[in-house]
Design an enzyme around this catalytic site. Structure first.
Site, PDB file in Angstrom:
ATOM      1  N   LYS A   8      40.374  37.740  23.521  1.00  0.00           N
ATOM      2  CA  LYS A   8      40.223  38.102  24.937  1.00  0.00           C
ATOM      3  C   LYS A   8      41.367  39.041  25.326  1.00  0.00           C
ATOM      4  O   LYS A   8      42.343  38.629  25.958  1.00  0.00           O
ATOM      5  CB  LYS A   8      40.225  36.806  25.767  1.00  0.00           C
ATOM      6  CG  LYS A   8      39.250  36.823  26.912  1.00  0.00           C
ATOM      7  CD  LYS A   8      39.121  35.435  27.521  1.00  0.00           C
ATOM      8  CE  LYS A   8      38.896  35.502  29.020  1.00  0.00           C
ATOM      9  NZ  LYS A   8      37.780  36.293  29.498  1.00  0.00           N
TER      10      LYS A   8
HETATM   11  N1  PMP Z   1      32.236  36.953  27.026  1.00  0.00           N
HETATM   12  C1  PMP Z   1      33.232  37.589  27.663  1.00  0.00           C
HETATM   13  C2  PMP Z   1      33.443  39.050  27.406  1.00  0.00           C
HETATM   14  C3  PMP Z   1      34.043  36.899  28.571  1.00  0.00           C
HETATM   15  O1  PMP Z   1      35.028  37.513  29.219  1.00  0.00           O
HETATM   16  C4  PMP Z   1      33.795  35.529  28.808  1.00  0.00           C
HETATM   17  C5  PMP Z   1      34.643  34.768  29.782  1.00  0.00           C
HETATM   18  N2  PMP Z   1      35.804  34.264  29.176  1.00  0.00           N
HETATM   19  C6  PMP Z   1      32.750  34.909  28.115  1.00  0.00           C
HETATM   20  C7  PMP Z   1      31.990  35.654  27.230  1.00  0.00           C
HETATM   21  C8  PMP Z   1      32.467  33.440  28.298  1.00  0.00           C
HETATM   22  O2  PMP Z   1      33.508  32.681  27.751  1.00  0.00           O
HETATM   23  P1  PMP Z   1      33.895  31.251  28.317  1.00  0.00           P
HETATM   24  O3  PMP Z   1      32.660  30.445  28.319  1.00  0.00           O
HETATM   25  O4  PMP Z   1      34.913  30.755  27.374  1.00  0.00           O
HETATM   26  O5  PMP Z   1      34.421  31.455  29.694  1.00  0.00           O
END
Ligand code: PMP
Length: 303
Positions: free
Chosen positions: A156
Site C-alpha cells: 500500500k
Molecule cells: N485495493 C486497494 C487499492 C485499496 O486501497 C484497498 C483499501 N485498503 C483495498 C483494495 C481493500 O483493502 P482492505 O480490505 O484491506 O481495506
C-alpha cells in the site's frame, strides 16, 4: 474530516494541530510513504479495532517491500494505535497509520532522510453515503491498475494512489459512484480502493493477486465468512465482459465495507437490487465487526 485531540507521532501523543511536515518532505515530493486504513467500531463491549494486527503487519510489509529502512514493528505500532484510541476516546473511528520519508535529501535514494511514522484516528461515516445499502453505480475505468512491472500492487504505497485518484475522478466526473480497473492484460483487477467480487450461478469469484490487486483484509474476511457458510470463493482471472452477465457484483474494503454494485457501465446487474449472496455477506460482515460471531471474535481488539 473531524479533528481528534491527539495524533501518535513516532512514539509520542502530540496535539492534532502540531502534526506537521516540511514542504520538502520526501514523501510529499515523491509519494515515498506506505499507509493503512483501519476501522474501529462501537460494540456492546466497547470500541473494538477490526483486524488491527493484520493491518499493522501489512503496513510493515509494505515498507519492507519498497525497501524502506526499518522503523517501528507491527507490535509497537499496534500498541501505539491503542494508546491513541484510549487518549482520543473515540467510540468509532477510521485510523490512518503511515510510514514516510521526511526531511533530508531531495534525491531519489532517501537513506539520510528522516523516516517518520504516524497514526491518526478520526470519526468517519459510511464511505459512499447510504450507497452501501441501496447499491452503487460503477464504470470500468479507462485507466489500468498499477502493474507488477512498475510498482508493487500488493503493497500500500502512497505514490500508487495517483492511479486510484485518476480512476475515481473519471468515475465521478462521468456520473458514477465508483471505478473498476482492468489490469495491463485487460483482466479485471479491483476498484479504486476496494476489491471486487462477482457471483455467477451460485459461485463466488474474485480476481487473484496476479491480477494486480491489493490483498484486502476485508476481501480475506469475506472469504473466511463465506467459507464458514460452506461457500468457497474462487480466485479467478475474469474478463471485463463477465461483469455484464454475472448475477451479482460487490466491492469490499475497510472504508466501503461491503457495497453492492447494481449498475455497471449503464447495464443493470441482476434485478438492479443487492442480490442474496451480497446481502448475506453484508449481514455476516456487519455481525463480525461488532463481535456477534464467536468464531470471528479474534478479529477484534478491544480498546
Ligand atoms: N485495493 C486497494 C487499492 C485499496 O486501497 C484497498 C483499501 N485498503 C483495498 C483494495 C481493500 O483493502 P482492505 O480490505 O484491506 O481495506
Amino acid at each position: 474530516m473531524q479533528a481528534a485531540s491527539h495524533i501518535w507521532s513516532d512514539g509520542e501523543l502530540i496535539p492534532w494541530d502540531d502534526a506537521t511536515v516540511h514542504f520538502l518532505s520526501h514523501g510529499l515530493q515523491y509519494g515515498t510513504g506506505v499507509f493503512e486504513g483501519i476501522r474501529v467500531y462501537g460494540t456492546p463491549d466497547g470500541p473494538a479495532v477490526f483486524r488491527l494486527a493484520e493491518h499493522m503487519e501489512r503496513l510493515v510489509g509494505s515498507a519492507a517491500a519498497y525497501g524502506f529502512a526499518k522503523s517501528w514493528s507491527a507490535e509497537e505500532l499496534t500498541d501505539g494505535c491503542l494508546q491513541l484510541l484510549r487518549r482520543t476516546e473515540l467510540e468509532s473511528a477510521y485510523i490512518r497509520p503511515m510510514i514516510f520519508y521526511a526531511e533530508g535529501n531531495i534525491g531519489l535514494f532517501p537513506t539520510d532522510n528522516v523516516l517518520r511514522s504516524m497514526i491518526a484516528a478520526f470519526q468517519m461515516g459510511p464511505y459512499l453515503g447510504h450507497g452501501s445499502d441501496k447499491g452503487i453505480r460503477a464504470m470500468v475505468s479507462s485507466w489500468r491498475r498499477i502493474s507488477h512491472n512498475s510498482l508493487i500492487p500488493t503493497a500500500k504505497g502512497s505514490g500508487g494512489y495517483l492511479n486510484s485518484m485518476l480512476a475515481k475522478q473519471e468515475a465521478l466526473r462521468s456520473g458514477y459512484d465508483e471505478a473498476i480497473l482492468l489490469n495491463e492484460h485487460g483482466s479485471l483487477s479491483e476498484g479504486s480502493g476496494m476489491n471486487l467480487f462477482v457471483v455467477a450461478g451460485g459461485n463466488v469469484h474474485t480476481p487473484p493477486v496476479s491480477a494486480g490487486i491489493l490483498e484486502g483484509i476485508t476481501r480475506n474476511s469475506v472469504m473466511e465468512l463465506l467459507a464458514g457458510d460452506g461457500v468457497a470463493t474462487q480466485e479467478t482471472d475474469l474478463a471485463r465482459g463477465s461483469l455484464y452477465t454475472v448475477d451479482e457484483i460487490f466491492l469490499t474494503g475497510t472504508a466501503i465495507e461491503v457495497a453492492p454494485v447494481v449498475e455497471i457501465d449503464g447495464r443493470v446487474v441482476g434485478d438492479g437490487k443487492p442480490g442474496p449472496v451480497t446481502r448475506r455477506v453484508q449481514d455476516l460482515y456487519g455481525d463480525a465487526l461488532v463481535g456477534k460471531l464467536d468464531e470471528f471474535r479474534h478479529w477484534l481488539t478491544y480498546v
